[in-house]
Design a protein around this motif. Structure first.
Motif, PDB file in Angstrom:
ATOM      1  N   ASP A   1     -23.133 -43.875  42.363  1.00  0.00           N
ATOM      2  CA  ASP A   1     -23.830 -42.878  42.012  1.00  0.00           C
ATOM      3  C   ASP A   1     -24.708 -43.486  40.583  1.00  0.00           C
ATOM      4  N   ILE A   2     -25.972 -43.527  41.012  1.00  0.00           N
ATOM      5  CA  ILE A   2     -26.770 -44.237  39.837  1.00  0.00           C
ATOM      6  C   ILE A   2     -27.934 -43.092  39.547  1.00  0.00           C
ATOM      7  N   GLN A   3     -28.144 -42.772  38.177  1.00  0.00           N
ATOM      8  CA  GLN A   3     -29.192 -41.902  37.770  1.00  0.00           C
ATOM      9  C   GLN A   3     -29.579 -41.885  36.253  1.00  0.00           C
ATOM     10  N   GLY A   4     -30.677 -41.390  36.021  1.00  0.00           N
ATOM     11  CA  GLY A   4     -31.202 -41.514  34.545  1.00  0.00           C
ATOM     12  C   GLY A   4     -32.611 -40.967  34.581  1.00  0.00           C
ATOM     13  N   GLY A   5     -33.250 -40.711  33.386  1.00  0.00           N
ATOM     14  CA  GLY A   5     -34.353 -40.337  33.257  1.00  0.00           C
ATOM     15  C   GLY A   5     -34.594 -39.495  31.825  1.00  0.00           C
ATOM     16  N   ASN A   6     -35.866 -39.118  31.675  1.00  0.00           N
ATOM     17  CA  ASN A   6     -36.524 -38.490  30.482  1.00  0.00           C
ATOM     18  C   ASN A   6     -37.558 -37.247  30.796  1.00  0.00           C
ATOM     19  N   ASP A   7     -38.282 -37.195  29.823  1.00  0.00           N
ATOM     20  CA  ASP A   7     -39.082 -35.892  29.849  1.00  0.00           C
ATOM     21  C   ASP A   7     -40.378 -36.211  31.079  1.00  0.00           C
TER      22      ASP A   7
ATOM     23  N   PHE B   1     -40.247 -39.634  33.444  1.00  0.00           N
ATOM     24  CA  PHE B   1     -39.713 -40.111  34.694  1.00  0.00           C
ATOM     25  C   PHE B   1     -38.347 -39.714  34.974  1.00  0.00           C
ATOM     26  N   GLY B   2     -37.748 -39.438  36.083  1.00  0.00           N
ATOM     27  CA  GLY B   2     -36.458 -39.418  36.515  1.00  0.00           C
ATOM     28  C   GLY B   2     -35.969 -40.142  37.967  1.00  0.00           C
ATOM     29  N   TYR B   3     -34.915 -40.430  38.001  1.00  0.00           N
ATOM     30  CA  TYR B   3     -34.444 -41.326  39.201  1.00  0.00           C
ATOM     31  C   TYR B   3     -32.912 -40.922  39.530  1.00  0.00           C
ATOM     32  N   SER B   4     -32.747 -40.912  40.532  1.00  0.00           N
ATOM     33  CA  SER B   4     -31.409 -40.578  41.138  1.00  0.00           C
ATOM     34  C   SER B   4     -31.077 -41.092  42.545  1.00  0.00           C
ATOM     35  N   LEU B   5     -30.042 -42.191  42.665  1.00  0.00           N
ATOM     36  CA  LEU B   5     -29.730 -42.443  43.694  1.00  0.00           C
ATOM     37  C   LEU B   5     -28.288 -42.778  43.951  1.00  0.00           C
ATOM     38  N   VAL B   6     -28.013 -42.262  45.134  1.00  0.00           N
ATOM     39  CA  VAL B   6     -26.228 -41.981  45.719  1.00  0.00           C
ATOM     40  C   VAL B   6     -26.325 -42.760  47.128  1.00  0.00           C
ATOM     41  N   ALA B   7     -25.378 -43.777  47.222  1.00  0.00           N
ATOM     42  CA  ALA B   7     -24.986 -44.372  48.387  1.00  0.00           C
ATOM     43  C   ALA B   7     -23.484 -44.260  48.642  1.00  0.00           C
TER      44      ALA B   7
ATOM     45  N   SER C   1     -24.591 -43.280  54.122  1.00  0.00           N
ATOM     46  CA  SER C   1     -25.670 -42.412  53.933  1.00  0.00           C
ATOM     47  C   SER C   1     -26.189 -42.740  52.408  1.00  0.00           C
ATOM     48  N   VAL C   2     -27.415 -42.866  52.256  1.00  0.00           N
ATOM     49  CA  VAL C   2     -28.225 -43.206  50.939  1.00  0.00           C
ATOM     50  C   VAL C   2     -29.125 -41.824  50.502  1.00  0.00           C
ATOM     51  N   THR C   3     -29.216 -41.319  49.644  1.00  0.00           N
ATOM     52  CA  THR C   3     -30.043 -40.263  49.071  1.00  0.00           C
ATOM     53  C   THR C   3     -30.515 -40.410  47.728  1.00  0.00           C
ATOM     54  N   GLY C   4     -31.654 -40.471  47.711  1.00  0.00           N
ATOM     55  CA  GLY C   4     -32.664 -40.824  46.320  1.00  0.00           C
ATOM     56  C   GLY C   4     -33.720 -39.662  46.191  1.00  0.00           C
ATOM     57  N   ARG C   5     -33.901 -39.599  44.819  1.00  0.00           N
ATOM     58  CA  ARG C   5     -35.103 -38.587  44.450  1.00  0.00           C
ATOM     59  C   ARG C   5     -35.632 -39.408  43.213  1.00  0.00           C
TER      60      ARG C   5
ATOM     61  N   ARG D   1     -30.713 -33.344  43.265  1.00  0.00           N
ATOM     62  CA  ARG D   1     -30.869 -33.147  41.825  1.00  0.00           C
ATOM     63  C   ARG D   1     -31.824 -34.072  41.362  1.00  0.00           C
ATOM     64  N   ARG D   2     -32.306 -33.811  40.171  1.00  0.00           N
ATOM     65  CA  ARG D   2     -33.249 -34.881  39.610  1.00  0.00           C
ATOM     66  C   ARG D   2     -32.568 -35.498  38.674  1.00  0.00           C
ATOM     67  N   GLY D   3     -32.818 -36.883  38.343  1.00  0.00           N
ATOM     68  CA  GLY D   3     -31.960 -37.664  37.440  1.00  0.00           C
ATOM     69  C   GLY D   3     -32.421 -37.375  35.785  1.00  0.00           C
ATOM     70  N   GLN D   4     -31.592 -37.522  35.074  1.00  0.00           N
ATOM     71  CA  GLN D   4     -31.936 -37.243  33.757  1.00  0.00           C
ATOM     72  C   GLN D   4     -30.806 -38.031  32.841  1.00  0.00           C
ATOM     73  N   GLY D   5     -31.176 -38.159  31.468  1.00  0.00           N
ATOM     74  CA  GLY D   5     -30.290 -38.640  30.638  1.00  0.00           C
ATOM     75  C   GLY D   5     -30.375 -39.915  30.445  1.00  0.00           C
TER      76      GLY D   5
END
Length: 208
Positions: free
Chosen positions: A59-65, A67-73, A92-96, A34-38
């Motif tokens: 679970d950490i995420q955020g973003g706007n039009d 830049f977006g970031y999503s990180l889950v460990a 596991s660690v997953t980031g986008r 997924r893409r981070g948003q909000g």
């Protein structure tokens, strides 16, 4: 395989080597991260269940039009399984990370790392389905994926991609000598694969 941060699953049948490399000869199961948003947000999950199973996740995420970031460990552990010597621990660690240079140009980076420690509870020692509990058998697996996808809309109906990725796998299996072992072995597997390709998608018309 962890499904943390997965936004969807795409199943493609038949040869897909043109898009996914030489190993995709029979089909592909594509897990979309997924893409981070909000606004910036963080969520913690704690779970517990039968057989002394527990799971923790951040679970950490955020973003706007732009830049977006999503990180889950996450960490999943079972320490008293239904079958003797079947316990495991998976971390596991997953980031986008996404950056939109403009309305037509975008860069996406995906990072996935996983470490597995497994007890091998059974192995075949005779007739079919005759299982023997081997307290000395175990396995370890470390895997990692780094991918970059540069996307540019050449026109309103032609989308171009440059994709670079690198996958590594280090898998070890152990069965140290002891009284009563059916087999003693040590197996080491190391695998690295890099992919670089350019492809385009054409949208000749719009579907209502």
């Amino acid at each position: 395989l962890s499904t943390d941060a997965t936004s969807g699953v795409e199943v493609l049948r038949g040869p897909q080597s043109a898009l996914y490399g030489s190993d995709a000869v029979a089909g592909v199961v594509n897990f979309r991260v997924r893409r981070g948003q909000g606004p910036p947000q963080a969520r913690t999950t704690l779970e517990a269940g039968s057989y002394a199973t527990n799971r923790e996740k951040i679970d950490i995420q955020g973003g706007n039009d732009t830049f977006g970031y999503s990180l889950v460990a996450s960490r999943l552990e079972q320490s008293n399984g239904r079958i003797d010597h079947s316990d495991f621990e998976v971390q596991s660690v997953t980031g986008r990370f996404d950056y939109d240079f403009s309305d037509t140009t975008r860069l996406m980076a995906v990072v996935i790392a996983e470490e597995d420690d497994l007890n091998v509870g059974t192995q075949a020692t005779g007739p079919r389905f005759h299982l023997f509990v081997d307290p000395d058998a175990s396995a370890e697996k470390d895997s990692g994926l780094i991918g970059l996808d540069f996307t540019h809309w050449v026109t309103s109906w032609i989308e171009g991609h440059i994709v670079l990725s690198r996958y590594t796998l280090d898998r070890d299996a152990f069965d140290f000598p002891s009284t009563g072992d059916a087999a003693n072995f040590q197996s080491l597997t190391e695998y690295t694969k890099g992919i670089a390709h350019l492809y385009t998608r054409v949208y000749p018309c719009e579907w209502d």
